[in-house]
Design a protein around this motif. Structure first.
Motif, PDB file in Angstrom:
ATOM      1  N   SER A 178      18.751   2.777 -21.313  1.00  0.00           N
ATOM      2  CA  SER A 178      19.817   2.056 -20.603  1.00  0.00           C
ATOM      3  C   SER A 178      20.184   2.772 -19.308  1.00  0.00           C
ATOM      4  N   SER A 257      23.928  -0.904 -20.196  1.00  0.00           N
ATOM      5  CA  SER A 257      23.118  -2.111 -20.346  1.00  0.00           C
ATOM      6  C   SER A 257      23.761  -3.296 -19.643  1.00  0.00           C
ATOM      7  N   SER A 261      22.384  -5.278 -16.215  1.00  0.00           N
ATOM      8  CA  SER A 261      22.144  -6.724 -16.254  1.00  0.00           C
ATOM      9  C   SER A 261      22.843  -7.439 -15.097  1.00  0.00           C
TER      10      SER A 261
END
Length: 335
Positions: A178, A257, A261
């Motif tokens: 991550s 994470s 995104s």
């Protein structure tokens, strides 16, 4: 004069890129270091490498920065506008770095462009700023906070009966990935902003037409950002990693994470130059709020938000002042 100016602008742009790297190094690795998923040195090497790779993944954000914020005039005066914008952004970056505040290098650059354009009586593309800067500036932290809260809530529910020690060990390993994803997103977003400014300088200097980014611009911008990231940003790392909320590995994984995104979505889908700083900081707040609202040190968060709000106008004011100073320097006052 024009060739000397364009070389100066490129050097200053790469200096901004370097300061962007060490200012924003904490964005990618603070959570991983604070949870001991990675050692500081290993985290910096990983972040610098992923920044370098991420910079080669697209140029949509660069074209937004180069063509969608201001209309700089052709010739030496346009180059002075770009130079003043960079000086304003660098100054604000250094001030907030010294204070340990994770402000946005992206918004410092945009504020610098706007301030220099206004000082020189040139056109500011307000519609583009609202669509590509203001709306994403407000939306990305809100989305980051909400998604991080939801993802962390889901993790807590899924692993509610698991042994805490095993969960922490598993997520500590997962944070390697991550954190790498976050660093890749940082390279994707932030290196492109410098590419956009250099491309703008080449256009107003008459060295290219159109805002397609040349390959050598990508290489030098990627390299400067990676080197700056490797130099580290320890003051801001302490703020993100410890002072907002005390993170454990699952929380760090969720925050990274979600932030990654959001960076990918805005870069590829909207070509919007959002702030990696705002995104990861709001995600950290979101995962912290799942523990309890009092777990987030809202006083520290308030100081950070204040820096966010001040970044564009303050960088703009500094850039406007820089433009005025450049105009009275010997050899430049006639431009």
């Amino acid at each position: 004069m024009e060739l000397a100016l364009i070389v100066t602008v490129i050097v200053v742009a790469l200096s901004f890129d370097y300061t962007n790297g060490f200012h924003d190094a904490a964005n990618a690795i603070a959570t991983s270091v604070s949870t001991r998923a990675l050692t500081p040195r290993a985290a910096l090497i990983m972040a610098a490498s992923m920044n370098l790779i991420g910079a080669f993944l697209g140029t949509g954000v660069a074209q937004t920065v180069g063509a969608g914020i201001i209309e700089a005039p052709a010739g030496d005066n346009g180059l002075l506008v770009v130079l003043a914008a960079l000086l304003g952004a660098i100054t604000w970056n250094l001030i907030t770095w010294w204070l340990g505040l994770p402000s946005s290098s992206s918004h410092a650059l945009i504020g610098g462009l706007v301030g220099a354009a206004l000082a020189s009586m040139n056109v500011v593309k307000w519609d583009g700023i609202v669509e590509k800067v203001v709306i994403p500036m407000v939306a990305s932290p809100l989305v980051g906070f909400a998604l991080a809260f939801l993802v962390m809530t889901a993790i807590q529910w899924i692993f509610r009966r698991a042994h805490p020690g095993r969960v922490n060990r598993g997520f500590r390993m997962a944070q390697t990935f991550s954190a790498a994803a976050m660093a890749l997103g940082h390279g994707l977003q932030d290196a492109q902003k410098t590419m956009g400014v250099i491309t703008l300088a080449l256009v107003v200097g008459g060295y290219q037409s159109g805002f397609d980014v040349q390959w050598w611009v990508i290489v030098v911008a990627a390299s400067a950002l990676a080197l700056g990231t490797y130099a580290g940003g320890w003051r801001i790392m302490r703020t993100l990693g410890r002072r907002i909320v005390h993170l454990d590995p699952p929380m760090g994984f969720a925050a990274e994470s979600v932030a990654a995104s959001v960076l990918y979505t805005t870069a590829f889908a909207f070509h919007a130059p959002i702030s990696t700083t705002h995104t990861i900081t709001s995600a950290v707040m979101g995962v912290g709020a799942t523990r309890r609202l009092s777990a987030v040190r809202w006083g520290v968060a308030g100081n950070i938000v204040t820096a966010w709000v001040l970044t564009i106008p303050m960088a703009g004011l500094v850039a406007a002042g820089c433009y005025r100073v450049l105009h009275i320097l010997p050899g430049l006052s006639s431009l």
